[in-house]
Structures are given as structure tokens and as C-alpha cells.
Write an enzyme that holds these catalytic residues in place. Sequence first.
Site, PDB file in Angstrom:
ATOM      1  N   GLY A  11      50.032  48.351  23.353  1.00  0.00           N
ATOM      2  CA  GLY A  11      49.758  46.942  23.589  1.00  0.00           C
ATOM      3  C   GLY A  11      48.268  46.643  23.507  1.00  0.00           C
ATOM      4  O   GLY A  11      47.851  45.670  22.874  1.00  0.00           O
ATOM      5  N   GLU A  37      40.158  61.264  34.708  1.00  0.00           N
ATOM      6  CA  GLU A  37      40.343  60.978  36.132  1.00  0.00           C
ATOM      7  C   GLU A  37      39.635  59.669  36.464  1.00  0.00           C
ATOM      8  O   GLU A  37      38.397  59.604  36.469  1.00  0.00           O
ATOM      9  CB  GLU A  37      39.767  62.107  36.993  1.00  0.00           C
ATOM     10  N   ASP A  66      39.116  48.825  30.945  1.00  0.00           N
ATOM     11  CA  ASP A  66      39.846  49.019  32.190  1.00  0.00           C
ATOM     12  C   ASP A  66      40.132  47.628  32.732  1.00  0.00           C
ATOM     13  O   ASP A  66      39.234  46.783  32.826  1.00  0.00           O
ATOM     14  CB  ASP A  66      39.062  49.841  33.206  1.00  0.00           C
ATOM     15  N   SER A  67      41.379  47.395  33.040  1.00  0.00           N
ATOM     16  CA  SER A  67      41.775  46.049  33.441  1.00  0.00           C
ATOM     17  C   SER A  67      42.933  46.121  34.412  1.00  0.00           C
ATOM     18  O   SER A  67      43.567  47.161  34.578  1.00  0.00           O
ATOM     19  CB  SER A  67      42.176  45.230  32.208  1.00  0.00           C
TER      20      SER A  67
END
Length: 211
Positions: A11, A37, A66-67
Site C-alpha cells: 500500500g 527495531e 513512519d506513520s
Amino acid sequence: MKLLLATQNRGKIEEISRMLRHLNIELIKPEEEIEVEESGKSFMENAYLKALAYFKRYGIPTLADDSGLVVPSLEGYPGIYSSRFYSLDWGGKEEVQNSKDQANIKKLLRLLEGSKDRRAYFKAVICLMLSEEFYIFAEGVCHGEIAESPRGSAGFGYDPIFKPLGYEKTIAELPPEEKDDLSHRGKAIRKLSHFIEKCKHSIFYQRAHSN
């Protein structure tokens, strides 16, 4: 010019590729997923950790995202734990039956059952790393609220239960182009695109893309 997308999420790859297609950039998908990590305490820290790990592995300019979804009435959860919210002890674990996305949605709706405060927002932080010493961030936020039940088949993650501010439809009910215009990731990517356009002819940028 080559740019590695630091993700195996289909996606995200489809969205980012669609949003950057107007630039003369060859987008590279990683051959294999790297276990990173995500020990950061913010979207920015985790975006940086992802970008650094993939840059070290592949050695070319890297874009990492990053969301997540933030719900104020749930103390800010799922937040940075959005992708694995179902597995957290906080709020009770949710069994994965069909997919992790569905388990995350089921848990969130369970915790909001009967709540009048369904405000929420999506937040995305993009990290573009041209070298270990040179990297930038772009941020995007989309405000809205959580629907009573999932609707729509487009999108991924929490899209079927998120209604952007001023909309009655969920993100998953919107066409891709409309989603890109208002989404958190779309806003962050557009900021990043402006930076790329401005610095494409700089000596450093050309060196960073010489591979």
C-alpha cells in the site's frame, strides 16, 4: 536518479510511487525486508531508524516513512504502535483472524464503543537520507474522526474507519487521487517533492545519486 523505498508494504509503495511519478526518479523496491527495531519514541525517530538501516544495506538514497493513527481519547494510541496495536497488552490483545489490519480496526472500535469523542488524526513523517550525514524530514497530518464501522475497500490500514475532517466518506471510500490530496502521507510527500525539485541540480545531490 535512484531512490530506494524502505518498505515492503504494498500500500505504501503504491501511494509513494503514485505521488512521486512526476519526478524523474527511478524508485527502487528493496529485494528483501530488513528487520528494523523501531525503538524510537516518535514517528520521526522511527522514520530515521528505518532510513538508516536500509541506506546501510543498499548504499543508495533512501526514503523511509513512519506513520500512524492518533486518537486523543485513547491516550494517543495507537500512535507509533499503529501497525501492531492488536498485539499490545494496553486495551487488551486482539486475535488475528483474517489480517492484522482487521485486528487493529476491531480493537480500536471496541475501545471506542459508546465514546462520543471519536476525534483522530493520521500523522506521517518521511525521512529522505542521501548519506548518513545528510538527511531531511517532512511531516504531514490529516485530521478527522473514527467511523462507527468499516466502510470502503480502497486503501489499507485504518483507512476504512477514518473519516477526514469535512467528509462523510472514509478514506477507503475515496478515489486514490482524492486521498493523495488530503492524506497525511500525501502532504509529507508533497513537501519532500518541493525539496527534491529545488536541490536536483546541486552538486551534493548529483553526487548522492551518482550510483
